[in-house]
Design an enzyme around this catalytic site. Structure first.
Site, PDB file in Angstrom:
ATOM      1  N   ARG A  18      42.360  25.801  11.484  1.00 42.08           N
ATOM      2  CA  ARG A  18      42.710  27.058  12.161  1.00 42.08           C
ATOM      3  C   ARG A  18      42.461  27.020  13.670  1.00 42.08           C
ATOM      4  O   ARG A  18      42.900  27.895  14.396  1.00 42.08           O
ATOM      5  CB  ARG A  18      41.948  28.226  11.528  1.00 42.08           C
ATOM      6  CG  ARG A  18      42.667  28.756  10.308  1.00 42.08           C
ATOM      7  CD  ARG A  18      41.963  29.971   9.762  1.00 42.08           C
ATOM      8  NE  ARG A  18      40.717  29.620   9.093  1.00 42.08           N
ATOM      9  CZ  ARG A  18      39.720  30.488   8.897  1.00 42.08           C
ATOM     10  NH1 ARG A  18      39.809  31.724   9.321  1.00 42.08           N
ATOM     11  NH2 ARG A  18      38.638  30.097   8.264  1.00 42.08           N
ATOM     12  N   ASN A 359      26.318  22.107  63.178  1.00 41.44           N
ATOM     13  CA  ASN A 359      27.298  23.164  62.942  1.00 41.44           C
ATOM     14  C   ASN A 359      28.685  22.533  62.771  1.00 41.44           C
ATOM     15  O   ASN A 359      29.153  21.794  63.641  1.00 41.44           O
ATOM     16  CB  ASN A 359      27.327  24.132  64.127  1.00 41.44           C
ATOM     17  CG  ASN A 359      28.210  25.320  63.820  1.00 41.44           C
ATOM     18  OD1 ASN A 359      27.812  26.232  63.117  1.00 41.44           O
ATOM     19  ND2 ASN A 359      29.428  25.289  64.321  1.00 41.44           N
TER      20      ASN A 359
END
Ligand code: UD1
Ligand code: MG
Length: 450
Positions: A18, A359
């Protein structure tokens, strides 16, 4: 002491038709882990002597998933009794208890199993785990009398009166190991399904004057996965449990129902998680991290105090240092972002190291793959990568260096240098005005012709 040994037999030979899947049913995942492995992890904390998984022919994938636990192959599926028979050579000569579990019923709680084992060890030959589901459907029914459990009747074989009983068989049993061997020999397939029912041993035990008792479990822990709908329902239960665990532990979630965890997610304390965040396998988040909405993490380690998101994607091997900021539409893969560094907007960082407090400007891309090989980018501490920098790996940008916005960096940049790698800007005075005049005339000519 030897009396108290416990052996577990996990039945998993069923095809699970199933599920409509090429994957054996018990390998379908819940919170990122095959359901049979959830069950085995519960069995493992019981300190069982041995756990044996009964599989069907051709289910090598299940054997791999459950290793180092033993597997036995049930050649033909002739019922739950026959499945336990397939494991009998792993149990012969043993004393103690045999716990029979189903591989597709993964949520059973440790406390429930401990109670069954305790009852078994206190003089009951068989202990059956029952439950009262909202819809008793086709479950086997537990027929109880004043002495305990009298028999289990399969739905197919039940009378109307028996079908009206609401106490159902979950399938989980704890059985005296020595007695089980004899009872397995007595099983017959003379029933409506033509199968060898393990459940028949209850009647055998009672006939011999043995005590058989029922422990009652919750419907939730006995949810079985027979279809994709069941699988989704079980996933929902597990996600609810994981969310509750983290809330109890000191994690804030603005909308817990929209946050999805894996079974192995580790979170510290005082973390906040905004809505719609997914933790795939292998994520670790330390204390005081802020996770904004719509992030997706897999195999990522986020150190204390970092801020991540919204819309950040951390892929395997992403290590985000303490106090880092990782912003929106940033993808990081197999890279270490050292403490205090920032990658705030629209970037791809792959196979890289970003040094402390560096950064990374908006739109920065590490080109780590040339179609054949992966290469590394190494950026030192305190560097400043200008917006829209493309770094073609392998490449090293040393401490304190800068790159100009829009640069395509193909050569290493020494410490504290500024690298500009873009065409020089030209200024053509009044050129824009001329351009507009030319185009206007061209358009008018074309329209007049038309
Ligand atoms: C079984 C019980 C029933 C109970 C129900 C709960 C029996 C006879 N009946 O019925 O009382 O209410 O579970 O879900 O035990 N399996 C094998 N080999 C086999 C047959 C089954 O390994 O030959 C495994 C399956 O993979 C599954 C489990 O055993 O994990 C249960 O099998 P299933 O066919 O679903 O049993 P039910 O008929 O549902
Ligand atoms: Mg079933």
């Amino acid at each position: 002491m030897s009396e108290n040994k416990v052996f577990a037999v996990i039945l998993a030979a069923g095809q699970g038709t199933r599920m409509k899947s090429s994957l054996p049913k018990v390998l379908h995942k819940i919170a990122g882990r095959p359901m049979v492995c959830h069950l085995l992890s519960t069995v493992d904390v019981l300190n069982v002597q041995k756990a044996v998984v009964v599989i069907g022919p051709g289910m090598e994938q299940v054997a791999d998933a459950v290793a180092p636990h033993h597997v036995v192959v049930q050649k033909k599926q002739q019922g739950t009794g026959d499945a336990v028979k397939a494991a009998r050579h792993e149990l012969t000569g043993q004393t103690g208890s045999v716990l029979v579990l189903y591989g597709d019923t993964p949520l059973i709680r440790r406390e429930t199993l401990e109670e069954m084992i305790r009852l078994r060890e206190s003089g009951n030959s068989v202990v059956v785990l029952g439950f009262e589901p909202d819809d008793p459907g086709r479950y086997g029914r537990l027929i109880v009398d004043e002495n305990g459990l009298q028999e289990i009747v399969e739905f197919k074989d039940a009378t109307e009166q028996q079908k009206a009983v609401r106490l159902c068989n979950s399938g989980v049993m704890c059985i005296d190991a020595e007695k089980l061997m004899g009872w397995l020999d007595q099983l017959s397939n003379d029933n409506a399904a033509g199968e060898y029912y393990l459940t028949d041993i209850v009647a055998f035990a009672r006939k011999e004057g043995c005590s058989v008792q029922v422990v009652t479990g919750t419907q939730e822990e006995l949810s079985g996965a027979n279809s994709r709908s069941d699988l989704a329902a079980i996933e929902k239960i597990v996600q609810k449990q994981l969310r509750q665990k983290f809330l109890d532990q000191g994690v804030t979630m603005t909308d817990p129902d929209t946050v999805y965890f894996s079974y192995d997610t580790v979170l510290g304390k005082d973390i906040t998680i905004e809505p719609s965040v997914v933790f795939e396998l292998g994520c670790y988040v330390e204390d005081h991290v802020e996770i904004k909405a719509f992030c997706h993490f897999e195999g990522a380690y986020i150190h204390a105090g970092a801020k991540v998101g919204p819309f950040a994607r951390l892929r395997p091997g992403a290590k985000i240092g303490a106090q880092c900021h990782i912003g929106d539409f940033v993808e990081i893969k197999n890279s270490t972002i050292e403490n205090g560094a920032k990658v705030n907007h629209l970037s791809y960082i792959g196979d890289a190291r970003i040094g402390e407090k560096t950064n990374i400007g908006a739109g920065t891309i590490t080109c780590n793959y040339d179609g054949f090989f992966k290469s590394k980018t190494d950026i030192g501490a305190g560097a400043f990568i200008g917006s829209d920098t493309v770094i073609v790996a392998p490449c090293t940008i040393e401490d304190g260096a800068m790159t100009a916005a829009g640069s395509v960096i193909t050569k290493n940049v020494p410490a504290n240098a500024l690298s500009v790698a873009r065409p020089k800007q030209m200024i053509l005075e009044q050129r824009a005005e001329k351009f507009r005049e030319q185009k206007k005339i061209l358009k008018e000519n074309l329209q007049n012709k038309g």
